[in-house]
Motif scaffolding. Structure first.
Motif, mmCIF file in Angstrom:
data_model
loop_
_atom_site.group_PDB
_atom_site.id
_atom_site.type_symbol
_atom_site.label_atom_id
_atom_site.label_comp_id
_atom_site.label_asym_id
_atom_site.label_seq_id
_atom_site.Cartn_x
_atom_site.Cartn_y
_atom_site.Cartn_z
ATOM 1 N N ILE A 31 0.869 -1.186 0.000
ATOM 2 C CA ILE A 31 0.000 0.000 0.000
ATOM 3 C C ILE A 31 0.902 1.232 0.000
ATOM 4 O O ILE A 31 2.072 1.157 0.396
ATOM 5 C CB ILE A 31 -0.934 0.014 1.229
ATOM 6 N N PRO A 32 0.394 2.378 -0.448
ATOM 7 C CA PRO A 32 1.232 3.585 -0.473
ATOM 8 C C PRO A 32 1.690 3.992 0.929
ATOM 9 O O PRO A 32 0.968 3.839 1.915
ATOM 10 C CB PRO A 32 0.294 4.644 -1.076
ATOM 11 N N ASP A 33 2.923 4.483 0.987
ATOM 12 C CA ASP A 33 3.491 5.063 2.213
ATOM 13 C C ASP A 33 3.626 4.053 3.354
ATOM 14 O O ASP A 33 3.589 4.418 4.530
ATOM 15 C CB ASP A 33 2.649 6.248 2.703
ATOM 16 N N ALA A 34 3.754 2.765 3.033
ATOM 17 C CA ALA A 34 3.958 1.751 4.072
ATOM 18 C C ALA A 34 4.728 0.580 3.468
ATOM 19 O O ALA A 34 4.482 0.193 2.327
ATOM 20 C CB ALA A 34 2.631 1.271 4.640
ATOM 21 N N ALA A 35 5.656 0.032 4.249
ATOM 22 C CA ALA A 35 6.448 -1.098 3.774
ATOM 23 C C ALA A 35 5.608 -2.369 3.815
ATOM 24 O O ALA A 35 4.891 -2.614 4.797
ATOM 25 C CB ALA A 35 7.686 -1.271 4.645
ATOM 26 N N PRO A 36 5.661 -3.199 2.772
ATOM 27 C CA PRO A 36 4.906 -4.460 2.792
ATOM 28 C C PRO A 36 5.335 -5.331 3.973
ATOM 29 O O PRO A 36 6.518 -5.469 4.270
ATOM 30 C CB PRO A 36 5.285 -5.117 1.455
ATOM 31 N N GLY A 37 4.366 -5.890 4.656
ATOM 32 C CA GLY A 37 4.645 -6.730 5.812
ATOM 33 C C GLY A 37 4.683 -5.997 7.128
ATOM 34 O O GLY A 37 4.739 -6.643 8.188
#
Length: 460
Positions: free
Chosen positions: A180-186
């Motif tokens: 998602i935008p502006d967040a690291a996956p996981g």
């Protein structure tokens, strides 16, 4: 700096926040949070309710319309058993397990069966490429190759695909890889936001979502605890990678019981259901010191498993206590009761307990089987009835008593089906159960010599 009683209210939707952020957490608008005092914020909330028609009116549950929707069968009887009869339309199912245990294989088989029944399905992979997914599907047969798939880690793209395709069931492998935008996956925020968005879409479109989740090194599901609260069903796929047997358990199920278990065997062509797991687990059991058969219950299914114990002298302080397939704390409790009430000294011996076949048993009814296996291994004498291993079940209390456990009749019936003779357990008024009231008689029975069955009957 904000005052002590200050809050922030969104000029677009009226959402109230305690700290300023660039984006409103309610509507997603940017730079719309305005500082207000706490009384003004409360008044704004009350004013918003008044504009919308006042406070909502409660409705008695008898007046709520609850339409019963038909469950979606997966074509896998063991999976449907654990789910409570199949997948519920619009539900979220979280499937977790160790890497390589067979989560993607199980989900792929279910999708292939659902598609074969004439339903639209979708497989979304955020970890593997389309070519990698195809190679795995080739092992599962021609039906698995007909499942449409999307190799896309973007949450926005996945939601758009669900809107356009409107499948009856969709597998997302895995929820930790969705970006998602502006967040690291996981990350915690990404997992929570992705699951919330998927939940809203599933309920609105009546799509059943199967989310495959990672686990930590301790074996629990990775991500925030809120992830398990958001979904409707949490399934855990477990087993030893060196063995072929796998067990599926429901840790949470809003639409069924959480005590059911499904048993599978991993073969070259994928997972195969084990219709009669008792035959697999006790087929190789033979009378030997330290070996007994446990009559266990997994949900509504009786299950026979072999419990093995090894007691070996040691000079290591403290001695080792190793448990495989049973809770280590439960083993420590049983050993303490044997030492205190049965006079079996284990302070200078290593104790190893194992449930053969790689299955895990968590019910208290396994206490007596653990105690009998350890006592048999300590004395060096086999416990048998009519040339077959002794079958037993029962919970052991701290004072040494053998306590009642549920479904004694079903446990005995399963033992009889495999030709096992008298079953040792708590007194239940059944002639097929050799009643044992406490562990005090174990040492006397084992010390009389012979093969142990007759002595146990006299001691009981």
């Amino acid at each position: 700096m904000a005052g002590k009683g200050s809050q922030y209210r969104c000029s677009e939707c009226g959402h109230v926040a305690f700290t300023w952020t660039g984006q409103c957490g309610g509507c997603g608008a940017w730079n719309t949070l305005e500082q207000v005092s706490a009384p003004a914020a409360a008044q704004a909330v009350r004013g918003g309710r008044a504009k919308s028609g006042g406070a909502p009116k409660p409705v008695p549950l008898r007046d709520v319309k609850a339409e019963r929707s038909e469950r979606l069968g997966t074509g896998i009887a063991e999976l449907d058993r654990v789910l409570g009869g199949g997948l519920v339309p619009g539900s979220l199912v979280l499937l977790g397990g160790a890497p390589g245990i067979g989560k993607s294989t199980l989900a792929g088989m279910a999708l292939a069966n659902i598609a074969g029944a004439g339903n639209e399905v979708l497989y979304v992979s955020g970890e593997e490429s389309a070519a990698q997914v195809r190679r795995r599907a080739e092992r599962l047969g021609e039906a698995a190759l007909s499942v449409p798939m999307l190799a896309e880690p973007s949450l926005e793209s996945v939601l758009a695909a669900l809107e356009s395709e409107r499948p009856a069931a969709c597998v997302i492998d895995s929820v930790q890889t969705l970006a998602i935008p502006d967040a690291a996956p996981g990350s915690v925020g990404a997992i929570r936001a992705a699951t919330s968005a998927l939940l809203e879409t599933a309920k609105r479109l009546d799509v059943t979502l199967i989310l495959i989740g990672h686990v930590t090194k301790e074996g629990s599901l990775a991500g925030p605890r809120a992830l398990e609260h958001l979904v409707d069903c949490v399934l855990h796929f477990e087993g030893e990678r060196e063995r072929t047997f796998r067990t599926l358990r429901a840790l949470k199920n809003r639409f069924g019981a959480t005590s059911e278990v499904g048993v599978f065997e991993m073969k070259q062509g994928g997972l195969v259901e084990v219709v009669d797991p008792s035959a697999r687990f006790v087929g190789e059991a033979r009378p030997a010191p330290g070996s007994v058969v446990l009559c266990a219950m997994e949900g509504t299914r009786p299950l026979l498993v072999e419990v093995q114990a090894l007691v070996a002298p040691t000079e290591i302080v403290p001695p080792r206590r190793t448990a495989t397939g049973v809770d280590r704390n439960r083993l420590a409790l049983v050993l303490a009761v044997l030492t205190r009430h049965a006079g079996i000294s284990l302070g200078t011996a290593d104790v190893f307990v194992n449930v053969a076949g790689g299955v895990r048993i968590d019910e208290p009814g396994a206490d007596l089987a653990i105690a009998m296996a350890v006592a048999s291994a300590h004395s060096g004498r086999a416990l048998e009835t009519d040339g077959k291993p002794l079958a037993c079940f029962g919970e052991i209390g701290l004072t040494g008593e053998i306590r009642y456990v549920a479904h004694a009749d079903r446990r005995v019936a399963e033992a009889r089906k495999f030709g096992l003779g008298k079953v040792l357990g708590p007194p239940a008024g059944d002639e097929a159960i050799q009643g044992l009231t406490s562990v005090d008689s174990l040492k006397a029975a084992l010390s009389e010599g012979g093969r142990g069955a007759a002595q146990l009957r006299r001691a009981a």
